[in-house]
Design a protein around this motif. Structure first.
Motif, short mmCIF file in Angstrom:
data_model
loop_
_atom_site.label_atom_id
_atom_site.label_comp_id
_atom_site.label_asym_id
_atom_site.label_seq_id
_atom_site.Cartn_x
_atom_site.Cartn_y
_atom_site.Cartn_z
N PRO A 56 0.84 -1.21 0.00
CA PRO A 56 0.00 0.00 0.00
C PRO A 56 0.87 1.25 0.00
O PRO A 56 2.01 1.23 0.46
CB PRO A 56 -0.78 -0.10 1.31
N GLN A 57 0.31 2.34 -0.51
CA GLN A 57 1.03 3.62 -0.53
C GLN A 57 1.19 4.16 0.89
O GLN A 57 0.36 3.90 1.77
CB GLN A 57 0.23 4.60 -1.39
N LEU A 58 2.24 4.93 1.12
CA LEU A 58 2.43 5.58 2.43
C LEU A 58 1.40 6.69 2.58
O LEU A 58 1.23 7.52 1.68
CB LEU A 58 3.84 6.16 2.51
N VAL A 59 0.73 6.70 3.75
CA VAL A 59 -0.27 7.74 4.03
C VAL A 59 -0.02 8.31 5.42
O VAL A 59 0.77 7.74 6.19
CB VAL A 59 -1.71 7.18 3.96
N GLN A 60 -0.68 9.39 5.76
CA GLN A 60 -0.64 9.88 7.14
C GLN A 60 -1.44 8.90 8.01
O GLN A 60 -2.43 8.32 7.55
CB GLN A 60 -1.29 11.28 7.24
N THR A 61 -1.04 8.75 9.26
CA THR A 61 -1.72 7.79 10.15
C THR A 61 -3.23 8.06 10.21
O THR A 61 -4.04 7.12 10.22
CB THR A 61 -1.12 7.87 11.57
N GLY A 62 -3.61 9.34 10.22
CA GLY A 62 -5.02 9.72 10.32
C GLY A 62 -5.87 9.24 9.14
O GLY A 62 -7.09 9.21 9.23
#
Ligand SMILES: NC(=O)C1=CN([C@@H]2O[C@H](COP(=O)(O)OP(=O)(O)OC[C@H]3O[C@@H](n4cnc5c(N)ncnc54)[C@H](OP(=O)(O)O)[C@@H]3O)[C@@H](O)[C@H]2O)C=CC1
Ligand SMILES: CC(=O)N[C@@H](CCC(=O)OP(=O)(O)O)C(=O)O
Length: 342
Positions: A56-62
């Motif tokens: 999966p792509q890196l996202v913000q934790t939120g």
């Protein structure tokens, strides 16, 4: 059905090592990866050695939907996990790789980490993550606090000796060398190639290293009285690896026997034949810890050397070992890969 896991702080060194280990783990599936500055990027662009994986792509934790997730690895800088974990849904099992939940006494946490703890209830519930010594508690834990990497290396050597009563508790001197990946991936002037290559330097000397708090807590609990060790870490120009040379007073054969007996059935802790000492290169890239014992020419002096990979047995490998237990899996699942050599 594999268990779904998320890695918070996946764009750091321990995050990348978690991905590398879990990539061949038959029972875990990575469904979410978080980052801060690198949110929005593909993992393969941040870490080209992981480009072949479908991640999966890196996202913000939120941005993560935690509803279908079973377990979260927190590979975030110190101080961030406590507030964050308090906000996560309670069905999640958590393996934290940082220092936020390692110390049982909040006053000790504040003393060594410079800020009051903000999730005291979670702290009370957390189990210390040195698998070989907290295995039964880890199996039923919701929150496990991974150990410091230096702290793990030294504890594997000393805990059985304190337990067996075969060393002088007031004469423990530990000289440790560790590699630069222990400092994480963010930019730091003193970690530049020109400053670290061709150099060896001590730091946090004179009893200032924060892993002393883990030694104080754990060794004193085993001994039933305060135990204080002398500990000086040194940075050496290697990427990964920790090697602790520990000088003790005791009978070398009794020291050896205590370690050999304690680890005889442990899959990841290898005690070498008496008189042989390990090297960092014997464990790099693996979840193994090697320990050697030899007698000094001075009667009653013993040398114990312990080595492990800070990114593997010292953090991410240990984290997966603990996750395996928390999920009811065989503890060694996904972790039996041999070290990289040379
Ligand atoms: N390195 C080691 O050998 C060991 C490390 N540990 C512990 O594991 C944890 C991670 O260490 P390590 O991987 O070395 O650290 P890194 O510095 O390499 O990585 C830190 C990660 O956290 C993310 N991050 C930083 N700030 C924030 C923020 N404010 N909010 C959300 N995410 C953030 C970074 O994202 P981005 O890069 O996108 O900004 C990155 O993914 C630390 O607590 C460390 O003490 C434990 C044992 C050994
Ligand atoms: C080279 C280097 O700086 N190493 C770090 C290792 C810290 C570590 O990884 O343990 P924590 O999880 O407690 O941060 C140090 O000795 O402080």
């Amino acid at each position: 059905m594999p268990f779904n896991v998320a890695i918070l702080g996946a764009s750091g060194y321990t995050g990348a090592e978690l991905v590398r280990i879990i990539a061949t783990h038959p029972e875990l599936r990575i469904v979410a990866l978080s980052a801060d500055r690198k949110a929005g990027m593909a993992m393969g662009d941040v870490f080209p050695h992981l480009r072949h994986l479908d991640l999966p792509q890196l996202v913000q934790t939120g941005e993560i939907d935690f509803s279908g997730i079973d377990l979260v690895f927190c590979a975030l800088p110190h101080g961030l996990s406590q507030a964050l974990v308090a906000q996560l849904p309670t069905h999640l099992k958590i393996v934290d790789l940082g220092a936020d939940f390692r110390l049982r006494d909040p006053a000790e946490y504040e003393k060594w980490y410079g800020a009051p703890h903000v999730a005291l209830d979670l702290q009370k519930e957390a189990v210390y993550g040195l698998t070989e010594f907290y295995r039964d508690d880890i199996k039923s834990a919701r929150l496990v606090a991974g150990t410091g990497c230096n702290a793990a290396t030294v504890q594997f050597a000393l805990r059985p000796l304190i337990e067996a009563g075969v060393i002088d508790l007031d004469e423990i001197i530990c000289d440790l060398k560790n590699g630069v990946s222990g400092a994480g991936r963010s930019l730091k002037e003193n970690m530049l190639f020109a400053e670290r290559s061709e150099d060896v330097a001590g730091y946090s000397q004179g009893g200032k290293h924060r892993h002393l708090s883990e030694f104080d807590q754990e060794f004193s609990a085993i001994a039933g009285r305060p135990v204080r060790i002398v500990f000086t870490p040194h940075l050496v120009p290697v990427n990964r690896g920790i090697l602790a040379t520990i000088y003790l007073k005791g009978d070398a054969q009794a020291v050896y026997d205590a370690l050999a007996q304690r680890y005889a059935d442990e899959p990841f802790v290898v005690v070498l034949p008496f008189g042989q000492l390990p090297a960092m290169s014997h464990v790099q890239g693996s979840n193994f810890c090697h320990i050697g014992v030899t007698a000094d020419r001075i009667s009653g002096r013993v040398l114990v050397v312990s080595t492990l990979d800070n990114l593997n047995k010292g953090s991410s490998g240990q984290a997966v070992q603990n996750a395996n237990l928390m999920l009811g899996l065989d503890e060694t699942t996904g972790l039996m890969l041999a070290p990289i050599f040379p």
